[in-house]
Design an enzyme around this catalytic site. Structure first.
Site, PDB file in Angstrom:
ATOM      1  CD  GLU A   1      41.796 -12.211  16.754  1.00  0.00           C
ATOM      2  OE1 GLU A   1      42.394 -13.324  16.729  1.00  0.00           O
ATOM      3  OE2 GLU A   1      41.288 -11.590  17.783  1.00  0.00           O
TER       4      GLU A   1
ATOM      5  CD  GLU B   1      37.087 -11.986  18.673  1.00  0.00           C
ATOM      6  OE1 GLU B   1      37.959 -12.587  19.358  1.00  0.00           O
ATOM      7  OE2 GLU B   1      36.855 -12.161  17.643  1.00  0.00           O
TER       8      GLU B   1
HETATM    9  C1  GAL Z   1      40.221 -14.405  18.917  1.00  0.00           C
HETATM   10  C2  GAL Z   1      39.463 -14.840  17.902  1.00  0.00           C
HETATM   11  C3  GAL Z   1      38.066 -15.391  18.137  1.00  0.00           C
HETATM   12  C4  GAL Z   1      38.366 -16.612  19.522  1.00  0.00           C
HETATM   13  C5  GAL Z   1      38.704 -15.771  20.607  1.00  0.00           C
HETATM   14  C6  GAL Z   1      39.357 -16.663  21.911  1.00  0.00           C
HETATM   15  O1  GAL Z   1      41.494 -14.255  18.981  1.00  0.00           O
HETATM   16  O2  GAL Z   1      39.233 -13.771  16.945  1.00  0.00           O
HETATM   17  O3  GAL Z   1      37.573 -16.250  17.070  1.00  0.00           O
HETATM   18  O4  GAL Z   1      39.305 -17.714  18.788  1.00  0.00           O
HETATM   19  O5  GAL Z   1      40.259 -15.360  20.051  1.00  0.00           O
HETATM   20  O6  GAL Z   1      39.877 -15.955  22.623  1.00  0.00           O
END
Ligand code: GAL
Length: 669
Positions: free
Chosen positions: A150, A306
């Site tokens: 990110e 994710e």
């Molecule tokens: C994303 C990040 C992850 C984790 C997640 C939590 O932005 O890539 O590592 O922190 O959020 O929601």
């Protein structure tokens, strides 16, 4: 380039085994198998555990985990671990520290603490990436490289002296001379003229408004600086493993990076989706980002890298994904053309800032939680859908999305600080979504002739190539739609000579004489001239003069009463529409339906609001997805479609009931 070994959809998540003793790892593998996991993102924040000082690396634990993954037949999206710099590095290399607008150093102790232009960061990451690349290049678990994480999530802009020097180099490349910068930024204004390069600074904290040209160029420069960080890693990995796909994960509703430029450098477009699960959030918000990612991907694959299986920990109040919602959002990815669904994270942390963020294995530590059971059943369902994985979405409507427009609209002081680029794009997108008309997200340089209708919301900055393309497209029979505050400025953010809508004036057949943005408590009303339909409008109104176009709707209140509000111009074989205000959602839906019907674009089926409908088309079959994001049962009408419901293999046609927070997937006849 695809992840060849995955037959069907990717399913899995971020795995952070370094937070746990090795006694958990075999159990993790077994549970992953149980959940149908076939891909794991590994080592994203592991730098400190892989490198103790500049000379000493320790890959032993990662070797064990990679070997276990191979043994259990699970592929690795192996990270380069460069997203969080270890504490030992800062003492030796202070250029690592990012600096904020006020000149404050941002300290380590969290993550992503690095200046994008830091030579030490570039050197240290290159060394680490080379070590990881060489070590795992032939490992049987390696399926994809996950570069960093990110980019820009926490530090999207740095204002340090290194960045200032690099900014000057970037400007030299863009403008050649210092007078080129002066001309572009209009520095005759407020005595801002620069006589030497050393005088040029990042837009650091100052007395009042900055020069908008400087701010816009700094944003472009920062996006490029971070892209350079990515490219340093990418080139090393490509050299070592020419055939392994490379990704870095994009974010939802993300403004700081020009993803159009970035996407060209990425093999598999991946993104992280965290919609607020509180009831009432319109699913179109998340759908828009899926369509954006599909558009960025073009012919390449895209997938969700994710999402939370339930709640996050970073909102003020973190509601759960109520039963069924994880499945619905997971299937939304598939319904919109995605090739994989992944979670953050596999096992819930016991310590650290994310210990209350949901995970597949929750704090219960076993396989009996509601969340884990849902994860298992989604894994099973995805496996059954494998034959869909290479099918595509087809759309006749394109919506133009443009990062530089986003920046320029929101960074220029006036006419209204309330205008949000994303919100206006979402208005038009939601109108199509609610009307069940599929949309592609496209870009200013896309080929417009591939679409029957092209919508360019808030097309404030118009590049010359777009203006020419729009004229050609409409005169050849296309339908073009744009909104208020469009056709205002060129690429240097200079207002077009002879006013608005600049190079779109002929095709739209109008001139906009004056903007009248509205405060929160203000409104106007617009009414269609011939057809039924009216709406209150908020945020913005304009005084529009007709120059060949016809008024489709007029204002009815205040000094604008009787003046054109929505216009339509016949141009060559096509039509160009202009919407000078911000109408309500219902009006927008009807308007877009009217425009699409005129352009012979039909809704897929008839379905109530809150229901998402898409079709994935493959070489031998097509599948319709009907996702009910409401919590009540709904009835949809399949119209001309019939097919086999994948759930029970029954034939369906005509009216079909879909339970609340449920979905149907129909293999079409
Ligand atoms: C994303 C990040 C992850 C984790 C997640 C939590 O932005 O890539 O590592 O922190 O959020 O929601």
């Amino acid at each position: 380039m695809r992840i060849e070994r995955l037959k069907g959809f990717a399913y899995g998540g971020d795995y952070n085994p370094e937070q746990w003793g090795p006694e958990y790892w075999v159990e993790d593998m077994k549970l992953m198998k149980k959940a149908g996991v076939n891909l794991i993102s590994l080592g994203i924040f592991s730098w400190a555990k892989l490198q103790k000082d500049e000379q000493t690396f320790d890959f032993s634990w990662l070797d064990t985990v990679m070997d276990l993954l191979a043994e259990y037949g699970i592929a690795a999206d192996l990270a380069t671990a460069t997203a969080a710099v270890p504490a030992w590095a800062y003492g030796r290399y202070p250029d690592l520290f990012p600096v904020d607008k006020q000149g404050n150093r941002l300290w380590y102790g969290s993550r992503q603490t690095y200046c994008p232009n830091s030579p030490s960061y570039h050197r240290l990451t290159a060394a680490l990436v080379r070590m990881i690349g060489e070590r795992y290049k032939d490992h049987p678990a390696l399926a994809m490289w996950h570069v960093n994480n990110e980019y820009s999530c926490h530090v999207s802009v740095c204002y340090c002296d290194t960045c200032a020097a690099e900014f000057r180099t970037w400007l030299k490349q863009r403008y050649g001379t210092i007078d080129g910068v002066n001309a572009s930024w209009g520095t005759s204004f407020w005595s801002q003229w620069y006589y030497s390069w050393e005088e040029v600074m990042p837009p650091r904290q100052t007395t009042t408004q900055h020069n908008p040209g400087q701010v816009l160029d700094y944003q472009r420069f920062m996006s490029d600086s971070l892209l350079n960080c990515y490219l340093i890693e990418k080139h090393i990995l490509r050299e070592i493993t020419p055939d392994v796909p490379i990704t870095t994960n994009f974010m939802l509703e993300w403004k700081p990076l020009d993803y159009v430029k970035w996407a060209k450098e990425i093999d598999v477009i991946t993104w992280d989706s965290y919609p607020n699960p509180a009831v009432g959030v319109h699913p179109a918000r998340n759908a828009l980002d899926h369509d954006l990612m599909r558009g960025l991907a073009g012919d390449k694959p895209f997938m969700l890298l994710e999402q939370s299986p339930s709640q996050v920990n970073w909102r003020k109040v973190n509601t759960v994904k109520y039963p069924g919602l994880n499945r619905l959002y997971s299937m939304q990815t598939i319904a919109r053309g995605g090739e994989g669904v992944m979670y953050f994270q596999w096992r819930q942390s016991r310590r650290g800032a994310e210990k209350f963020h949901a995970a597949c294995i929750t704090h219960t530590g076993d396989e009996h939680s509601r969340v884990f059971k849902e994860v298992v059943s989604i894994g099973k369902e995805l496996k059954e859908l494998a034959e869909l994985s290479t099918s595509k979405i087809e759309a006749r409507v394109g919506i133009i999305y443009d990062y530089e427009n986003w920046w320029a609209v929101e960074y220029a002081p006036g006419p209204s600080g309330e205008v949000s680029y994303r919100a206006i794009v979402l208005d038009y997108y939601t109108a199509c979504y609610d009307a069940h008309i599929p949309v592609d997200i496209i870009f200013q340089e896309s080929d417009l002739s591939a679409y029957d209708v092209v919508i360019a919301p808030l097309c404030y900055m118009v590049r010359p190539s777009l203006a020419q393309q729009v004229e050609r497209y409409v005169s050849n029979g296309g339908t073009f739609v744009t909104s208020f505050f469009s056709g205002i400025a060129d690429e240097e953010d200079a207002v077009f000579e002879n006013g608005y809508p600049g190079p779109l004036r002929t095709v739209l057949g109008i001139q906009v004489e004056e903007f009248n943005p509205l405060e929160d408590h203000m409104y106007n009303v617009i009414a269609n001239r011939e057809q039924a339909g009216e709406s209150t409008v908020s945020l913005w109104t304009e005084y529009v003069r007709l120059e060949g176009a016809q008024a489709y709707a007029e204002y009815t209140q205040d000094y604008l009463a009787g003046e054109p509000a929505v216009t339509r111009n016949t141009f060559g074989e096509g039509a160009a529409w202009y919407v000078s205000a911000r109408p309500e959602a219902g009006y927008m839906r009807e308007l877009l339906l009217h425009i699409c019907t005129e352009a012979k674009v039909k809704p897929l089926i008839t379905a109530p609001l809150g229901v998402e409908v898409t079709i994935r088309t493959g070489s031998a079959a097509s599948w319709m997805f009907i996702l009910n994001f409401t919590r009540e049962p709904v009835t949809v009408d399949l119209g001309e479609y019939s097919g086999t419901d994948l759930r029970d293999r029954r034939t369906v046609r005509g009216k079909l009931e879909v339970a609340g927070t449920d979905l149907r997937i129909i293999k079409l006849d």
